[in-house]
Structure formats: structure tokens, C-alpha cells
Design an enzyme around this catalytic site. Structure first.
Site: not given
Length: 279
Positions: A145-146
Site C-alpha cells: 500500500y502507498c
């Protein structure tokens, strides 16, 4: 060591203790306040440590999800709060096992090259864990994620991500470190948030296809039951070695006025973006 870490004086603001009344919106307002203070030479270079209760911090792009409200409802059911930070990037999960560090430097007349800021934080983290037989790599971890070019990982599993914010003639380099708990569980939360928010229906923006197994905590990767305070001690040891003075501080005087200004701005933005309104 990175030249950016070698300062005559570092100001240190410690907000790493658990405080249920310390809202993550305040953290982003504090960093903007410190940028203004450091950039205006009102304050020396500053480092801040901070921890928050369960929060999913969204980037601006996340606000364009097809069904953001459904995603926010899912978060509330899981005991998480959703908020939007004042910078780019994508969703990041925070909780009591995630330590955040911000390094805030004055920008120079020629400007600090963006990679120098990232490299300074990467160097700091490497030195904090130099006694372990491992290689901390920087580079995008697909499926995390990110994701970003300065994801930090060990053996291909990401435990941290670095971002930068530049305002008011200052540079804030921020990192989240997954210290304890399950990195895979945090990734599952973010993945389910995107699924509830119908990320696959987006026509304008591309959101990550999260592979939960690529995320881990430092405790999992290094086989040590770290606490936030144990990692803080490592951080302080490195910082003390490379500066003449490490002065503990809080916001003061004019900074408090600036903080309220930035905090109000953050709250107004979040209210506008996140508050449900009937069509």
C-alpha cells in the site's frame, strides 16, 4: 552519514506516547507549523516522533475513489478513522504499533535535492538497525500500500514508506515505520478499504493491487519483539551521536498561533471532502 543529518543543533519534539486525544490531523498541522518555523529560521532543524490510534490516512487521490463513503463506513466498523492529509500519495495505515518520524530542514538557496531528503531518512533508519545482519533496501515494493520509490524493505517485504512535503522554505521528510504487529493485517485492512470504495471502477485514477504478503513489521522481519520506545531509544542514540545539541521542546509562542491556523485549515478540508451529503 547524510550531511543533512549533521546539524549543530536538533530540536526534538516527542509525541510517541499513546494519547487518545491526539488526533492525526493535528500531526499534519504540526509539521506544517514546524516547516514555517524552520524555514523562517525561527527554529533550528527539528525532528518529531509521533504515534496515533487506528487511523487510515488518505492521500488526495484516494478522495477520488468511486464510493469513498462506503470505504469510510467500512473503516468505522473496523474501529479506524479515515482522514485526508495535505499531500499526495495513497492510503497509509497507522496504529499504536506504527512509529512516525519527521525530519524538518531549512531549504537552502539552491534548494535541497529531493533525493537528498529521502536518502537522509533512509540513512537514519539503516543506522538505527545497523547491529542486525540485514540489508535495508530502498525501492518500490509492488503490491504494497502507498507504493513509492523509497519504500524500505528487508528481503522484499516492506516495513516503511518515506514521503516529503516542501512549504515555507523548508523540507519535511516523513516516514512511517511498522514496528510491531502484523504488516499483513494492516495491508488486508487497506485492501478491503479499496474494495469497499470500488477502486476497480475508477476510470481516471489507478489504485494499487495490494498483495498483503509483501508487508511486514520490523518485529516480524528481525525476529525481535520491539516496542515503540525501544525503537525510539535507537533513534535518539543515532541523533545524539551526530549533533552537538539535541534539545527537547514543544510548540511555543507564535508557533501555537500558526498551528491553530493550519489545524483549522485541515479540519475544514476534511469536513468538505469526507462529510456525507445527500445527492
Amino acid at each position: 552519514m547524510s550531511e543533512l543529518l549533521k546539524q549543530t543543533e536538533w530540536r526534538f519534539i516527542d509525541q510517541s506516547g499513546i494519547n487518545p486525544h491526539f488526533h492525526a490531523l493535528q500531526s499534519f498541522a504540526i509539521d506544517d507549523t514546524l516547516c514555517r518555523s524552520v524555514g523562517g529560521r525561527y527554529s533550528p532543524p527539528t525532528v518529531r516522533a509521533w504515534v496515533h490510534s487506528p487511523t487510515l490516512v488518505l492521500g488526495i487521490q484516494d478522495t477520488k475513489l468511486p464510493d469513498l463513503q462506503a470505504g469510510l463506513h467500512f473503516l468505522r466498523e473496523k474501529g479506524y478513522e479515515g482522514l485526508v492529509r495535505n499531500s499526495g500519495g495513497l492510503a497509509v495505515a497507522l496504529d499504536e504499533g506504527v512509529l512516525n518520524l519527521s525530519l524538518i530542514f531549512p531549504d537552502t538557496e539552491k534548494g535541497i535535492d529531493i533525493n537528498r531528503g529521502y536518502d537522509a531518512m533512509w540513512d537514519l533508519i539503516q543506522r538505527m538497525f545497523a547491529d542486525f545482519d540485514c540489508e535495508i533496501k530502498a525501492g518500490e515494493i509492488a503490491g504494497s500500500y502507498c507504493p513509492g520509490s523509497y519504500d524500505l524493505s528487508i528481503d522484499g517485504r516492506k516495513f516503511a514508506g518515506i514521503s516529503q512535503r516542501r512549504i515555507r522554505k523548508a523540507v519535511a521528510v516523513q516516514i512511517y515505520l511498522c514496528v510491531t504487529g502484523s504488516g499483513q493485517a494492516r495491508a488486508e485492512l487497506v485492501k478491503e478499504f479499496y474494495e469497499h470504495a470500488q477502486y476497480q471502477e475508477s476510470l481516471k485514477f489507478i489504485f494499487p493491487e495490494i498483495q498483503t504478503k509483501v508487508m511486514a513489521s520490523l518485529s516480524e522481519l528481525l525476529g525481535v519483539a520491539f516496542s515503540i520506545q525501544a525503537v525510539m531509544q535507537r533513534f535518539l542514540q543515532v541523533m545524539k551521536e551526530k549533533c552537538d545539541t539535541l534539545s527537547v521542546s514543544q510548540l511555543r509562542d507564535t508557533e501555537l498561533d500558526w498551528f491553530h491556523e493550519y489545524y483549522e485549515r485541515m479540519m475544514e478540508r476534511n469536513d468538505k471532502i469526507l462529510t456525507y451529503r445527500e445527492p
